[in-house]
Write a protein that holds these residues in place. Structure first.
Motif, short mmCIF file in Angstrom:
data_model
loop_
_atom_site.label_atom_id
_atom_site.label_comp_id
_atom_site.label_asym_id
_atom_site.label_seq_id
_atom_site.Cartn_x
_atom_site.Cartn_y
_atom_site.Cartn_z
N LYS A 131 3.10 10.33 -9.44
CA LYS A 131 2.33 10.67 -10.63
C LYS A 131 1.65 12.02 -10.48
O LYS A 131 1.64 12.84 -11.42
CB LYS A 131 1.30 9.58 -10.91
CG LYS A 131 1.89 8.27 -11.39
CD LYS A 131 0.81 7.24 -11.66
CE LYS A 131 1.42 5.93 -12.16
NZ LYS A 131 0.37 4.90 -12.42
N ILE A 132 1.08 12.25 -9.29
CA ILE A 132 0.41 13.53 -9.04
C ILE A 132 1.41 14.67 -9.10
O ILE A 132 1.17 15.73 -9.71
CB ILE A 132 -0.31 13.51 -7.68
CG1 ILE A 132 -1.48 12.50 -7.72
CG2 ILE A 132 -0.82 14.90 -7.31
CD1 ILE A 132 -2.15 12.28 -6.38
N GLN A 133 2.58 14.48 -8.45
CA GLN A 133 3.62 15.51 -8.45
C GLN A 133 4.12 15.78 -9.87
O GLN A 133 4.29 16.94 -10.27
CB GLN A 133 4.78 15.06 -7.56
CG GLN A 133 5.83 16.15 -7.34
CD GLN A 133 6.90 15.70 -6.37
OE1 GLN A 133 7.01 14.53 -6.05
NE2 GLN A 133 7.69 16.64 -5.90
N TYR A 134 4.33 14.70 -10.63
CA TYR A 134 4.78 14.87 -12.01
C TYR A 134 3.74 15.62 -12.83
O TYR A 134 4.09 16.53 -13.62
CB TYR A 134 5.04 13.50 -12.63
CG TYR A 134 5.35 13.54 -14.11
CD1 TYR A 134 6.61 13.93 -14.56
CD2 TYR A 134 4.38 13.19 -15.05
CE1 TYR A 134 6.89 13.97 -15.92
CE2 TYR A 134 4.66 13.23 -16.40
CZ TYR A 134 5.92 13.62 -16.83
OH TYR A 134 6.18 13.66 -18.17
N LYS A 191 0.83 -1.21 0.00
CA LYS A 191 0.00 0.00 0.00
C LYS A 191 0.86 1.25 0.00
O LYS A 191 0.57 2.22 -0.71
CB LYS A 191 -0.92 0.00 1.22
CG LYS A 191 -2.03 -1.05 1.16
CD LYS A 191 -2.88 -1.01 2.41
CE LYS A 191 -3.96 -2.09 2.36
NZ LYS A 191 -4.78 -2.10 3.59
N LYS A 192 1.94 1.23 0.79
CA LYS A 192 2.85 2.38 0.83
C LYS A 192 3.46 2.63 -0.54
O LYS A 192 3.59 3.77 -1.00
CB LYS A 192 3.96 2.13 1.87
CG LYS A 192 3.60 2.51 3.28
CD LYS A 192 3.48 4.01 3.42
CE LYS A 192 3.18 4.41 4.85
NZ LYS A 192 2.98 5.87 4.97
N GLU A 193 3.87 1.54 -1.19
CA GLU A 193 4.49 1.66 -2.51
C GLU A 193 3.51 2.26 -3.51
O GLU A 193 3.88 3.12 -4.32
CB GLU A 193 4.95 0.28 -2.98
CG GLU A 193 5.76 0.30 -4.27
CD GLU A 193 6.26 -1.07 -4.65
OE1 GLU A 193 6.93 -1.18 -5.68
OE2 GLU A 193 5.98 -2.05 -3.90
N LYS A 194 2.25 1.81 -3.45
CA LYS A 194 1.23 2.34 -4.34
C LYS A 194 0.97 3.82 -4.05
O LYS A 194 0.79 4.62 -4.97
CB LYS A 194 -0.07 1.54 -4.20
CG LYS A 194 0.01 0.14 -4.78
CD LYS A 194 -1.31 -0.60 -4.64
CE LYS A 194 -1.22 -2.00 -5.24
NZ LYS A 194 -2.50 -2.74 -5.09
N GLN A 195 0.94 4.17 -2.74
CA GLN A 195 0.74 5.57 -2.37
C GLN A 195 1.88 6.45 -2.88
O GLN A 195 1.65 7.54 -3.42
CB GLN A 195 0.62 5.69 -0.85
CG GLN A 195 -0.67 5.14 -0.28
CD GLN A 195 -0.70 5.20 1.24
OE1 GLN A 195 0.29 5.55 1.87
NE2 GLN A 195 -1.83 4.83 1.82
N ILE A 196 3.10 5.96 -2.73
CA ILE A 196 4.26 6.72 -3.20
C ILE A 196 4.21 6.87 -4.72
O ILE A 196 4.49 7.95 -5.26
CB ILE A 196 5.57 6.03 -2.76
CG1 ILE A 196 5.72 6.12 -1.23
CG2 ILE A 196 6.78 6.66 -3.44
CD1 ILE A 196 6.87 5.29 -0.67
N GLU A 197 3.84 5.78 -5.41
CA GLU A 197 3.75 5.83 -6.87
C GLU A 197 2.68 6.82 -7.31
O GLU A 197 2.87 7.60 -8.26
CB GLU A 197 3.43 4.44 -7.41
CG GLU A 197 3.53 4.32 -8.92
CD GLU A 197 4.94 4.52 -9.43
OE1 GLU A 197 5.08 4.94 -10.60
OE2 GLU A 197 5.90 4.28 -8.67
#
Length: 238
Positions: free
Chosen positions: A81-84, A71-77
Motif C-alpha cells: 500500500k505504501i509503495q502504491y 504479521k509478515k502478510e500484514k507487513q507485506i500488505e
C-alpha cells in the motif's frame, strides 16, 4: 495384569536343597514379573505424557508460526500500500510538473509575442500612453515620475502629454508628470513603464513583465482548464 497368587514359603526344616532352589526361583520370577509390569506401566505413562507434551508444544509452535506469517502478510500488505501510494504520488507530481512546464512554455511564448509588439512603433506608442494613463489613475497623486527602458525614452516623452490630458479630462485634476532619465527599466525587459509617486514611496508596476505576471496568476486556473480539462477535485476556479 491378573493378580498373582502369593508364594508360600515353607519352613526349611523338612525341605531339601532342590525345594529351596525351586522356591527361590519362584520368588525371583515373581519379582521379575512385578518389575516388568511396573516398567511397562511407567513406559506407557511416560509415552502418554510425552505425546501430550509433544502435542502441546506442536500446537504452541504452530500458533507461533501462524502468528509470524500473519504479521509478515500484514507487513507485506502495508508495504504494498505504501509503495502504491508513493508511486501514485510520484506519478501525480510528474503530471503536475509537466503541466507547470507547459504553462511556463505558454507564458514564455506570450512574452515573445509581447516583444513583437515593441517592434511595431505605432502600436507600442499607443500601449505606452495607455500604461502611463492607467498608472496615473492608480496613483491619483498630484505628481508622478515615469520610468521606462532607456531605448523607449523618446516614445515615453511623446506619450506623456496625451496621457496627462486623458487624466485631466477624466478626473478634472492637474497632475505633473516627468520622465526619469537616471533610473531605467532593465534593457533586456520586454518594455512598458513604472509610475512612481510620493518621492518613491509608491510604485505602480506597469511594465509588461509585471502585467503579464498579474494576468497569468489570474488566468492560471482558466488556462489549466483550457489546456488540461476540468479538475474533478477543484470546486473553484480561483
Amino acid at each position: 495384569a491378573q493378580p498373582h497368587q502369593p508364594v508360600k514359603i515353607m519352613s526349611s526344616g523338612g525341605l531339601t536343597d532342590a525345594d529351596v532352589d525351586k522356591q527361590i526361583k519362584q520368588m525371583m520370577a515373581f519379582i521379575e514379573q512385578e518389575a516388568n509390569e511396573k516398567k511397562e506401566e511407567i513406559d506407557n505413562k511416560a509415552e502418554e505424557e510425552f505425546n501430550i507434551e509433544k502435542s502441546r508444544i506442536t500446537q504452541q509452535e504452530r500458533v507461533k508460526i501462524m502468528d509470524f506469517y500473519t504479521k509478515k502478510e500484514k507487513q507485506i500488505e502495508l508495504q504494498k500500500k505504501i509503495q502504491y501510494s508513493n508511486i501514485k504520488n510520484q506519478g501525480r507530481l510528474k503530471v503536475l510538473l509537466a503541466r507547470d512546464e507547459h504553462l511556463k512554455s505558454v507564458l514564455e511564448d506570450t512574452t515573445q509575442q509581447l516583444r513583437q509588439i515593441t517592434g511595431d512603433r505605432a502600436r507600442y506608442e499607443q500601449l505606452i500612453e495607455s500604461l502611463i494613463t492607467q498608472g496615473l489613475f492608480q496613483l491619483l497623486e498630484p505628481a508622478a515620475v515615469v520610468r521606462c527602458r532607456e531605448a523607449d525614452t523618446d516614445i515615453a516623452e511623446k506619450a506623456l502629454g496625451a496621457a496627462i490630458n486623458r487624466y485631466k479630462e477624466a478626473t478634472g485634476k492637474e497632475v505633473k508628470v516627468s520622465l526619469d532619465k537616471k533610473a531605467f527599466l532593465p534593457a533586456d525587459s520586454v518594455g512598458g513603464v513604472d509610475i512612481v509617486g510620493r518621492e518613491g514611496k509608491i510604485l505602480v508596476c506597469n511594465n509588461l513583465e509585471s502585467r503579464l505576471e498579474q494576468i497569468s496568476q489570474q488566468m492560471v486556473p482558466e488556462l489549466r482548464h483550457i489546456l488540461f480539462g476540468p479538475n474533478p477535485n477543484r470546486k473553484f476556479m480561483d
